[in-house]
Motif scaffolding. Structure first.
Motif, mmCIF file in Angstrom:
data_model
loop_
_atom_site.group_PDB
_atom_site.id
_atom_site.type_symbol
_atom_site.label_atom_id
_atom_site.label_comp_id
_atom_site.label_asym_id
_atom_site.label_seq_id
_atom_site.Cartn_x
_atom_site.Cartn_y
_atom_site.Cartn_z
ATOM 1 N N ALA A 1 32.808 46.743 29.666
ATOM 2 C CA ALA A 1 33.598 45.459 30.553
ATOM 3 C C ALA A 1 32.428 45.759 31.979
ATOM 4 C CB ALA A 1 34.412 46.037 30.519
ATOM 5 N N ALA A 2 32.455 47.423 32.592
ATOM 6 C CA ALA A 2 31.371 47.704 33.347
ATOM 7 C C ALA A 2 30.194 47.022 33.347
ATOM 8 C CB ALA A 2 31.449 48.929 33.772
ATOM 9 N N VAL A 3 29.666 47.124 32.213
ATOM 10 C CA VAL A 3 28.308 46.806 32.103
ATOM 11 C C VAL A 3 27.486 45.012 31.580
ATOM 12 C CG1 VAL A 3 26.023 46.453 30.717
ATOM 13 C CG2 VAL A 3 26.899 48.594 30.333
ATOM 14 N N THR A 4 29.068 44.372 31.307
ATOM 15 C CA THR A 4 28.984 43.155 31.822
ATOM 16 C C THR A 4 29.194 42.520 33.315
ATOM 17 O OG1 THR A 4 30.348 42.170 29.451
ATOM 18 C CG2 THR A 4 30.511 40.773 31.286
ATOM 19 N N ALA A 5 30.229 43.360 33.871
ATOM 20 C CA ALA A 5 30.523 43.602 35.639
ATOM 21 C C ALA A 5 29.515 43.349 36.443
ATOM 22 C CB ALA A 5 31.864 43.818 36.040
ATOM 23 N N LEU A 6 28.921 43.954 35.966
ATOM 24 C CA LEU A 6 27.095 44.726 36.150
ATOM 25 C C LEU A 6 26.472 44.021 37.219
ATOM 26 C CD1 LEU A 6 26.239 48.126 36.025
ATOM 27 C CD2 LEU A 6 26.624 47.665 38.116
ATOM 28 N N TYR A 7 26.087 43.245 35.416
ATOM 29 C CA TYR A 7 25.129 41.338 35.633
ATOM 30 C C TYR A 7 25.560 40.421 36.061
ATOM 31 C CZ TYR A 7 21.990 43.560 31.829
ATOM 32 O OH TYR A 7 20.647 43.812 31.200
ATOM 33 N N ARG A 8 27.397 40.751 36.577
ATOM 34 C CA ARG A 8 27.752 39.191 36.306
ATOM 35 C C ARG A 8 27.315 39.105 38.158
ATOM 36 N NH1 ARG A 8 33.231 38.890 32.733
ATOM 37 N NH2 ARG A 8 32.759 37.486 31.817
ATOM 38 N N ARG A 9 28.051 40.571 38.678
ATOM 39 C CA ARG A 9 27.688 41.311 40.166
ATOM 40 C C ARG A 9 26.451 40.799 41.086
ATOM 41 N NH1 ARG A 9 27.762 40.257 44.656
ATOM 42 N NH2 ARG A 9 29.602 41.430 46.032
ATOM 43 N N SER B 1 23.131 39.991 39.238
ATOM 44 C CA SER B 1 22.528 39.212 38.147
ATOM 45 C C SER B 1 21.536 39.572 37.665
ATOM 46 C CB SER B 1 21.589 38.002 39.164
ATOM 47 O OG SER B 1 20.207 38.718 39.371
ATOM 48 N N HIS B 2 20.988 38.647 36.418
ATOM 49 C CA HIS B 2 19.203 39.347 35.466
ATOM 50 C C HIS B 2 18.411 40.189 36.513
ATOM 51 C CE1 HIS B 2 15.894 38.500 33.566
ATOM 52 N NE2 HIS B 2 15.687 39.353 32.733
ATOM 53 N N HIS B 3 18.277 39.640 37.393
ATOM 54 C CA HIS B 3 16.857 39.727 37.961
ATOM 55 C C HIS B 3 16.957 40.916 39.124
ATOM 56 C CE1 HIS B 3 13.427 39.130 40.688
ATOM 57 N NE2 HIS B 3 14.106 39.569 41.759
ATOM 58 N N THR B 4 18.033 41.113 39.532
ATOM 59 C CA THR B 4 19.056 42.466 40.212
ATOM 60 C C THR B 4 18.819 43.715 39.799
ATOM 61 O OG1 THR B 4 19.849 41.014 42.235
ATOM 62 C CG2 THR B 4 19.890 43.300 42.045
ATOM 63 N N VAL B 5 19.290 43.351 37.904
ATOM 64 C CA VAL B 5 19.384 44.296 37.726
ATOM 65 C C VAL B 5 18.304 44.959 37.119
ATOM 66 C CG1 VAL B 5 19.829 45.198 35.164
ATOM 67 C CG2 VAL B 5 22.052 44.112 36.836
ATOM 68 N N HIS B 6 17.440 43.936 36.614
ATOM 69 C CA HIS B 6 16.058 44.803 36.701
ATOM 70 C C HIS B 6 15.039 45.131 37.796
ATOM 71 C CE1 HIS B 6 15.650 43.610 31.645
ATOM 72 N NE2 HIS B 6 16.744 42.668 32.090
ATOM 73 N N ALA C 1 18.091 52.025 27.817
ATOM 74 C CA ALA C 1 16.810 52.667 26.794
ATOM 75 C C ALA C 1 16.311 51.584 26.382
ATOM 76 C CB ALA C 1 16.858 53.725 26.513
ATOM 77 N N LEU C 2 17.417 50.884 25.898
ATOM 78 C CA LEU C 2 16.466 49.837 24.813
ATOM 79 C C LEU C 2 16.513 48.671 26.243
ATOM 80 C CD1 LEU C 2 19.555 50.367 22.296
ATOM 81 C CD2 LEU C 2 16.900 50.717 21.998
ATOM 82 N N ALA C 3 17.238 48.256 27.378
ATOM 83 C CA ALA C 3 16.929 47.238 27.449
ATOM 84 C C ALA C 3 15.584 47.294 28.066
ATOM 85 C CB ALA C 3 18.157 46.432 28.812
ATOM 86 N N LEU D 1 23.302 35.360 30.761
ATOM 87 C CA LEU D 1 24.261 36.230 31.669
ATOM 88 C C LEU D 1 22.675 37.033 31.724
ATOM 89 C CD1 LEU D 1 26.054 37.628 33.458
ATOM 90 C CD2 LEU D 1 27.325 39.158 32.165
ATOM 91 N N CYS D 2 23.102 38.266 30.745
ATOM 92 C CA CYS D 2 21.344 38.817 30.909
ATOM 93 C C CYS D 2 19.993 38.222 30.187
ATOM 94 C CB CYS D 2 21.718 40.402 30.307
ATOM 95 S SG CYS D 2 21.546 39.539 28.543
ATOM 96 N N ARG D 3 19.914 37.425 29.462
ATOM 97 C CA ARG D 3 18.492 36.553 29.378
ATOM 98 C C ARG D 3 18.088 36.881 28.032
ATOM 99 N NH1 ARG D 3 15.748 34.442 34.870
ATOM 100 N NH2 ARG D 3 17.971 34.223 35.854
ATOM 101 N N THR D 4 19.136 37.699 27.317
ATOM 102 C CA THR D 4 18.474 38.135 26.377
ATOM 103 C C THR D 4 18.451 37.157 25.052
ATOM 104 O OG1 THR D 4 19.408 40.128 26.457
ATOM 105 C CG2 THR D 4 19.335 39.750 24.293
ATOM 106 N N VAL D 5 17.010 36.703 23.991
ATOM 107 C CA VAL D 5 17.152 36.120 22.805
ATOM 108 C C VAL D 5 17.643 36.900 21.908
ATOM 109 C CG1 VAL D 5 15.807 34.252 22.375
ATOM 110 C CG2 VAL D 5 15.519 34.515 24.512
ATOM 111 N N LEU D 6 18.552 36.283 21.118
ATOM 112 C CA LEU D 6 19.706 36.595 19.892
ATOM 113 C C LEU D 6 19.009 35.490 18.835
ATOM 114 C CD1 LEU D 6 22.705 37.184 21.814
ATOM 115 C CD2 LEU D 6 20.598 38.845 21.683
ATOM 116 N N ASP D 7 18.656 36.556 17.789
ATOM 117 C CA ASP D 7 18.476 36.029 16.252
ATOM 118 C C ASP D 7 19.615 35.938 15.450
ATOM 119 O OD1 ASP D 7 15.599 34.531 16.943
ATOM 120 O OD2 ASP D 7 15.100 37.134 16.512
#
Length: 300
Positions: free
Chosen positions: A19-27, A29-34, A184-186, A291-297
């Protein structure tokens, strides 16, 4: 701070961590996290025994301020006897007073870890991002510190043998490893090369294994055969006459018909940010997390 006492292990706080990881992306944004794609470098927080204690502490505190892009924040650091590792007074700023446990006068290698957590408290305070309750809010702080590139220091401060133990933070060593592995994966990092603690390396490998499990859950195409068969069985059950959909007990996904009679849809967590994603069931598709713009198969 576990200092000589029992160290909790495993993943007891995993749902709050996610939930904390989700909250970070929500607050943020994908751009700022990166923008935090590079972690604090070991050389920038190195602390030698011959360094002046107070000058060195201020240098490391400034590095944490720089890393978190808090140019108008000044950290005033002092030492005193206390139960916890550190404490920060969250005022309006720009000056923030941080107190470190007296033990860090002689355990200087872990000063960076303690300061990383306390400066993150300032960062989240300015973002007005918090979780209710002390426990969950501290888990948020540990998770944010790690995911935004400074928390590997907290994991590296974990040391344990038959005679003694030390751990900083509220997360277990394996949970620190999990969040660090997520990062690390991201971002394509290899944090295992920075560890000075063998126990930290072991905890990271366990966290990495758990993080990879998130990428191997149906309906993701990387799921194992047994999980795929179970998913197909659950989907057929949800498609059956009079079926109301719902979730398999303990499963990461659930099925529903939004209007009660329309096409079946599956909801599942993004393996990167844990935002819930909804997609049509029964199709082989690519899905982008909003939210994080990850593309998933996916094979739904």
């Amino acid at each position: 701070m576990a200092d000589g006492g029992a160290v909790e292990h495993g993943f007891p706080h995993l749902e709050t961590v996610r939930a904390a990881v989700t909250a970070l992306y929500r607050r943020l944004s994908h751009h700022t996290v990166h923008t935090f794609d590079t972690s604090v470098a070991p050389v920038d927080v190195a602390f030698r025994d011959e360094d002046d204690l107070h000058l060195g502490v201020q240098r490391v505190a400034r590095e944490m301020v720089r890393h978190l892009r808090l140019p108008d924040a000044r950290m005033i650091v002092s030492f005193r006897e206390m139960e916890h590792a550190a404490y920060v007074e969250l005022a309006a700023g720009p000056e923030y007073f941080i107190e470190l446990n007296d033990r860090f006068r002689t355990h200087r290698r872990d000063i960076g870890a303690a300061l990383a957590h306390e400066v993150m408290h300032v960062y989240l305070h300015r973002l007005d991002l918090s979780f209710p309750g002390t426990r969950d809010n501290e888990i948020l702080t540990d998770t944010a510190t790690t995911y935004l590139g400074a928390g590997w220091l907290l994991l590296d401060a974990y040391r344990e043998d038959r005679a003694s133990s030390q751990k900083l933070g509220y997360l277990t060593p394996e949970e620190f490893g999990y969040v660090l592995a997520k990062r690390a994966l991201a971002f394509g990092e290899a944090p295992e090369t920075w560890f000075t603690s063998p126990q930290a390396y072991t905890a990271y490998t366990k966290g990495l294994a758990r993080a990879r499990q998130d990428e191997q859950q149906p309906p993701l195409t990387a799921a194992g055969r047994a999980a795929v068969r179970r998913y197909a069985k659950d989907r057929r059950r949800a498609e059956g006459p009079g079926a109301a959909g719902g979730a398999r007990p303990g499963g990461p996904y659930s099925f529903s018909r939004p209007d009660g009679t329309g096409p079946l849809r599956v909801t599942f967590p993004c393996p990167t940010c844990h935002q819930r994603i909804r997609a049509p069931a029964g199709a082989r598709i690519r899905v982008r997390c909003g939210l994080c713009r990850t593309v998933l198969d996916c094979d739904t």
